[in-house]
Scaffold this motif. Structure first.
Motif, PDB file in Angstrom:
ATOM      1  N   GLN A 131       0.837  -1.206   0.000  1.00 16.91           N
ATOM      2  CA  GLN A 131       0.000   0.000   0.000  1.00 16.91           C
ATOM      3  C   GLN A 131       0.874   1.258   0.000  1.00 16.91           C
ATOM      4  O   GLN A 131       0.632   2.203  -0.754  1.00 16.91           O
ATOM      5  N   LEU A 132       1.906   1.249   0.830  1.00 18.99           N
ATOM      6  CA  LEU A 132       2.825   2.392   0.906  1.00 18.99           C
ATOM      7  C   LEU A 132       3.535   2.611  -0.426  1.00 18.99           C
ATOM      8  O   LEU A 132       3.638   3.744  -0.918  1.00 18.99           O
ATOM      9  N   LEU A 133       4.010   1.545  -1.036  1.00 20.94           N
ATOM     10  CA  LEU A 133       4.742   1.663  -2.300  1.00 20.94           C
ATOM     11  C   LEU A 133       3.842   2.119  -3.435  1.00 20.94           C
ATOM     12  O   LEU A 133       4.242   2.933  -4.266  1.00 20.94           O
ATOM     13  N   LEU A 134       2.606   1.596  -3.488  1.00 22.28           N
ATOM     14  CA  LEU A 134       1.678   2.008  -4.543  1.00 22.28           C
ATOM     15  C   LEU A 134       1.281   3.480  -4.397  1.00 22.28           C
ATOM     16  O   LEU A 134       1.123   4.178  -5.396  1.00 22.28           O
ATOM     17  N   LYS A 135       1.125   3.953  -3.180  1.00 23.05           N
ATOM     18  CA  LYS A 135       0.785   5.364  -2.958  1.00 23.05           C
ATOM     19  C   LYS A 135       1.901   6.289  -3.413  1.00 23.05           C
ATOM     20  O   LYS A 135       1.666   7.446  -3.743  1.00 23.05           O
ATOM     21  N   LYS A 156      -6.023  -7.060   1.462  1.00 18.13           N
ATOM     22  CA  LYS A 156      -6.192  -6.925   0.013  1.00 18.13           C
ATOM     23  C   LYS A 156      -5.003  -6.241  -0.643  1.00 18.13           C
ATOM     24  O   LYS A 156      -4.315  -5.435  -0.039  1.00 18.13           O
ATOM     25  N   LEU A 157      -4.828  -6.560  -1.916  1.00 21.77           N
ATOM     26  CA  LEU A 157      -3.749  -5.963  -2.698  1.00 21.77           C
ATOM     27  C   LEU A 157      -3.975  -4.470  -2.868  1.00 21.77           C
ATOM     28  O   LEU A 157      -3.085  -3.670  -2.600  1.00 21.77           O
ATOM     29  N   LEU A 158      -5.137  -4.070  -3.325  1.00 24.42           N
ATOM     30  CA  LEU A 158      -5.449  -2.660  -3.569  1.00 24.42           C
ATOM     31  C   LEU A 158      -6.513  -2.241  -2.572  1.00 24.42           C
ATOM     32  O   LEU A 158      -7.697  -2.418  -2.814  1.00 24.42           O
TER      33      LEU A 158
END
Length: 197
Positions: A131-135, A156-158
């Motif tokens: 979550q941190l990396l996607l943000k 969850k993934l997203l």
């Protein structure tokens, strides 16, 4: 710059918690641990073996604890796992007996790691870290194993606000048990338009 590659096993509704076994991660009362087991076949086995080729790992604390309790004694199932560097994102954990373990405490530490020289870095599991990396737009590539079932509740993934980003499918495989394995690479910003024009 090093690429960060996410490898995840997910249900159709995006749950990625405890794919490997009933006791892997029961947090939140999750009761479907080991949900990937009925779907194994030679096709998925070949892809997973390819993805398990030695590369440095970036793991969240929980996934690291699961890995550290198993893989040091079972390297024959993942050759090279003990020799690669395991980068662990944790604000509470500071040491481990598993060799080649380095602890990271901040997003800045992860950015420095990404900007360093070395092999690609693979993430397995680690839902909160993801979550941190996607943000922060720090994931370059996704390897998603999408299983034909829904699980309802679970990590969850997203889950908490990935930034808008485009990805390009560069490889895909469908297993004999209906698992879709897709390799997606970052492809810039989201483009919009009008359908039919």
């Amino acid at each position: 710059m090093r690429k960060i590659i996410l490898l995840a096993f997910i249900s159709l509704d995006g749950v990625m918690q405890a794919p490997g076994g009933p006791k892997e991660d029961t947090s939140g009362g999750f009761k479907y641990g080991g949900w990937t087991a009925p779907y194994g076949d030679n096709v998925s086995g070949e892809v997973i073996q390819r993805l398990m080729k030695p590369a440095d790992l970036l793991l969240g604390r929980k996934t690291f604890e699961i890995f550290a309790s198993f893989w040091p004694q079972h390297e024959n199932g993942w050759p090279g796992i003990n020799d690669v560097t395991k980068y662990v994102f944790s604000k509470t954990m500071k040491k481990s007996d598993w060799k080649n373990t380095v602890f990271l405490k901040s997003l800045a530490d992860i950015k420095r790691l990404k900007n360093s020289k070395g092999s690609d870095i693979k993430i397995w599991g680690s839902s909160k870290l993801i979550q941190l990396l996607l943000k922060n737009d720090l994931i370059d590539e996704l390897w998603l194993n999408i299983f034909p079932l829904t699980l309802g509740k679970g990590k969850k993934l997203l889950d908490t606000g990935a930034i808008p980003a485009a990805f390009k499918l560069v490889e895909s495989t469908v297993t004999t048990t209906g698992v879709i394995i897709g390799n997606y690479k970052r492809a810039g910003k989201v483009k919009t338009g009008t359908v039919g024009n």
